[in-house]
Write a protein that holds these residues in place. Sequence first.
Motif, PDB file in Angstrom:
ATOM      1  N   GLY A 338       0.782  -1.231   0.000  1.00  0.00           N
ATOM      2  CA  GLY A 338       0.000   0.000   0.000  1.00  0.00           C
ATOM      3  C   GLY A 338       0.814   1.281   0.000  1.00  0.00           C
ATOM      4  O   GLY A 338       0.252   2.368   0.084  1.00  0.00           O
ATOM      5  N   GLN A 339       2.138   1.156  -0.113  1.00  0.00           N
ATOM      6  CA  GLN A 339       3.009   2.322  -0.131  1.00  0.00           C
ATOM      7  C   GLN A 339       3.626   2.494  -1.515  1.00  0.00           C
ATOM      8  O   GLN A 339       3.794   1.526  -2.261  1.00  0.00           O
ATOM      9  CB  GLN A 339       4.113   2.178   0.921  1.00  0.00           C
ATOM     10  N   MET A 340       3.950   3.725  -1.863  1.00  0.00           N
ATOM     11  CA  MET A 340       4.531   4.003  -3.169  1.00  0.00           C
ATOM     12  C   MET A 340       5.887   3.316  -3.326  1.00  0.00           C
ATOM     13  O   MET A 340       6.557   2.986  -2.343  1.00  0.00           O
ATOM     14  CB  MET A 340       4.672   5.506  -3.381  1.00  0.00           C
ATOM     15  N   ILE A 341       6.268   3.110  -4.573  1.00  0.00           N
ATOM     16  CA  ILE A 341       7.554   2.497  -4.903  1.00  0.00           C
ATOM     17  C   ILE A 341       8.375   3.522  -5.678  1.00  0.00           C
ATOM     18  O   ILE A 341       7.982   3.951  -6.769  1.00  0.00           O
ATOM     19  CB  ILE A 341       7.372   1.220  -5.742  1.00  0.00           C
ATOM     20  N   LEU A 342       9.499   3.928  -5.101  1.00  0.00           N
ATOM     21  CA  LEU A 342      10.361   4.942  -5.698  1.00  0.00           C
ATOM     22  C   LEU A 342      11.787   4.418  -5.816  1.00  0.00           C
ATOM     23  O   LEU A 342      12.259   3.687  -4.948  1.00  0.00           O
ATOM     24  CB  LEU A 342      10.401   6.213  -4.841  1.00  0.00           C
ATOM     25  N   GLY A 343      12.467   4.838  -6.877  1.00  0.00           N
ATOM     26  CA  GLY A 343      13.890   4.530  -6.963  1.00  0.00           C
ATOM     27  C   GLY A 343      14.325   4.035  -8.320  1.00  0.00           C
ATOM     28  O   GLY A 343      13.543   3.964  -9.279  1.00  0.00           O
ATOM     29  N   ALA A 344      15.608   3.671  -8.405  1.00  0.00           N
ATOM     30  CA  ALA A 344      16.203   3.168  -9.639  1.00  0.00           C
ATOM     31  C   ALA A 344      16.050   1.658  -9.712  1.00  0.00           C
ATOM     32  O   ALA A 344      16.064   0.966  -8.693  1.00  0.00           O
ATOM     33  CB  ALA A 344      17.680   3.549  -9.697  1.00  0.00           C
ATOM     34  N   LEU A 345      15.910   1.145 -10.922  1.00  0.00           N
ATOM     35  CA  LEU A 345      15.833  -0.299 -11.107  1.00  0.00           C
ATOM     36  C   LEU A 345      17.148  -0.948 -10.678  1.00  0.00           C
ATOM     37  O   LEU A 345      18.222  -0.440 -11.021  1.00  0.00           O
ATOM     38  CB  LEU A 345      15.563  -0.637 -12.572  1.00  0.00           C
ATOM     39  N   PRO A 346      17.099  -2.038  -9.966  1.00  0.00           N
ATOM     40  CA  PRO A 346      18.338  -2.710  -9.551  1.00  0.00           C
ATOM     41  C   PRO A 346      19.212  -3.097 -10.740  1.00  0.00           C
ATOM     42  O   PRO A 346      20.437  -3.028 -10.662  1.00  0.00           O
ATOM     43  CB  PRO A 346      17.825  -3.951  -8.809  1.00  0.00           C
ATOM     44  N   GLU A 347      18.574  -3.486 -11.847  1.00  0.00           N
ATOM     45  CA  GLU A 347      19.328  -3.938 -13.013  1.00  0.00           C
ATOM     46  C   GLU A 347      19.769  -2.806 -13.925  1.00  0.00           C
ATOM     47  O   GLU A 347      20.560  -3.013 -14.854  1.00  0.00           O
ATOM     48  CB  GLU A 347      18.499  -4.945 -13.816  1.00  0.00           C
ATOM     49  N   ASN A 348      19.253  -1.598 -13.700  1.00  0.00           N
ATOM     50  CA  ASN A 348      19.619  -0.455 -14.527  1.00  0.00           C
ATOM     51  C   ASN A 348      19.422   0.822 -13.711  1.00  0.00           C
ATOM     52  O   ASN A 348      18.305   1.327 -13.603  1.00  0.00           O
ATOM     53  CB  ASN A 348      18.789  -0.405 -15.802  1.00  0.00           C
ATOM     54  N   LYS A 349      20.481   1.349 -13.156  1.00  0.00           N
ATOM     55  CA  LYS A 349      20.402   2.506 -12.255  1.00  0.00           C
ATOM     56  C   LYS A 349      20.051   3.804 -12.978  1.00  0.00           C
ATOM     57  O   LYS A 349      19.876   4.844 -12.330  1.00  0.00           O
ATOM     58  CB  LYS A 349      21.724   2.676 -11.505  1.00  0.00           C
ATOM     59  N   ASN A 350      19.942   3.756 -14.299  1.00  0.00           N
ATOM     60  CA  ASN A 350      19.587   4.953 -15.061  1.00  0.00           C
ATOM     61  C   ASN A 350      18.098   5.004 -15.407  1.00  0.00           C
ATOM     62  O   ASN A 350      17.652   5.938 -16.055  1.00  0.00           O
ATOM     63  CB  ASN A 350      20.417   5.029 -16.343  1.00  0.00           C
ATOM     64  N   ILE A 351      17.363   3.997 -14.954  1.00  0.00           N
ATOM     65  CA  ILE A 351      15.907   4.006 -15.110  1.00  0.00           C
ATOM     66  C   ILE A 351      15.281   4.079 -13.731  1.00  0.00           C
ATOM     67  O   ILE A 351      15.568   3.258 -12.855  1.00  0.00           O
ATOM     68  CB  ILE A 351      15.410   2.743 -15.845  1.00  0.00           C
ATOM     69  N   HIS A 352      14.450   5.086 -13.524  1.00  0.00           N
ATOM     70  CA  HIS A 352      13.835   5.345 -12.223  1.00  0.00           C
ATOM     71  C   HIS A 352      12.313   5.232 -12.356  1.00  0.00           C
ATOM     72  O   HIS A 352      11.747   5.498 -13.416  1.00  0.00           O
ATOM     73  CB  HIS A 352      14.221   6.733 -11.712  1.00  0.00           C
ATOM     74  N   ILE A 353      11.676   4.879 -11.253  1.00  0.00           N
ATOM     75  CA  ILE A 353      10.224   4.711 -11.302  1.00  0.00           C
ATOM     76  C   ILE A 353       9.550   5.338 -10.084  1.00  0.00           C
ATOM     77  O   ILE A 353      10.142   5.473  -9.005  1.00  0.00           O
ATOM     78  CB  ILE A 353       9.816   3.220 -11.431  1.00  0.00           C
ATOM     79  N   MET A 354       8.306   5.760 -10.305  1.00  0.00           N
ATOM     80  CA  MET A 354       7.407   6.168  -9.232  1.00  0.00           C
ATOM     81  C   MET A 354       6.059   5.523  -9.529  1.00  0.00           C
ATOM     82  O   MET A 354       5.452   5.789 -10.557  1.00  0.00           O
ATOM     83  CB  MET A 354       7.240   7.688  -9.154  1.00  0.00           C
TER      84      MET A 354
END
Length: 390
Positions: A338-354
């Motif tokens: 139930g909480q947001m997911i923020l950060g860089a992909l473990p496999e690609n630190k140049n792709i970030h998500i929210m």
Amino acid sequence: MSISYWLDSATSSSPSAKVYDFVIVGAGIAGLSTAYWLQKENPTARIAIIEKHRLGFGASGRNAGFVTCGSTEHFIKLNEQFGLQKATEIWKFSEDNRQLLLEHIIEDKADELDFRHTGSCTVAPSSEHWLKYRMTAKLMQSAGIDVHEIGPTDLEKDFGVTGFEGGIQYTGDGYIHPIKLLQRLRNKIKADIHEGTEVFSVKDKGTTQVLRTDHGDFEAPRVIFTLNAYLPLVLKNFESLIKPGRGQILVTEPLPAFVRGPCYLTKHLCYFRQLPTGHLLIGGFRNLAIDVENTYSDETTSLIQTALFDFVKSHFKYGKEAKIAYQWSGIMGFSPDGQMILGALPENKNIHIMAGCSGHGMGLSFNAAKTLVAGMHGTEIPSHLSISRF
């Protein structure tokens, strides 16, 4: 959506890729907020925002416009899940979100954006709920959260509802016109917004990321996906982490003013407020057909729309004379906890998500974008938001 060979070939002769410093995928509250904070950190950065439809076409333009921390029931769940200290931290993250919006975006334009600081109320449908809510209110007060009890008489006077034991009012909340807010935010940022552009894939080319779209390729060293529920449709490895959930809303023709501010009836996952124009907005009741509502389809259903209108007619002061003006739905994105997911992909630190707003996008996204951008510049993202927890 999938792409056919024929449609893909049609773009093969397009000009060279459009090159930026950052490319954001998604032009809702999350995407525009991310552009805003990126610009704060990098005033000269070249930023593109890619949007499949148009500004705010997804959940950002289909929600109820609540700028809230959530219901009393929401705090109960946070406390059970994380303990009082962390629950309070999460609640105050939303308080900071509202304050940041006021300071940076709303400013002196509250009336233009239909923003009202009204407080919100969680109503108790039974004696059992009322006892639980009163106990929770004392806990919230001990944590420095400004809540107080409202009896049945004040519930009817301030929120126009009857048939409930009482309610807990939190003084900090309010509401806004979501699209007017996005337009105001859009005017605050210097970014190229490419509407009507669908992303099909992203490829890591070492020093740059290449996004394939139906309007040619985009390149940038860093890409940020702010698609919430729709993230798994582009990044398949998120199918187990982000689940879609449809929320349906009904709006009546204008009625006399009688609902002071946002209100929650969590027994039916129900929420309502009255617009400055007098229109009464009510959403929820997805628990009547939860399996059906876990979908990417943004249609409305007669089962839930009937339940919404029946609630209007049976519980509101002017409900019996109400007439339906609008009916719509939007797709929320839910994370496992139930909480947001923020950060860089473990496999690609140049792709970030929210992603994973879990029904609280308006109450979280501006601050979450600030947190994500700070994380891109080396600041640790809080553990309950970090992608690393999965």
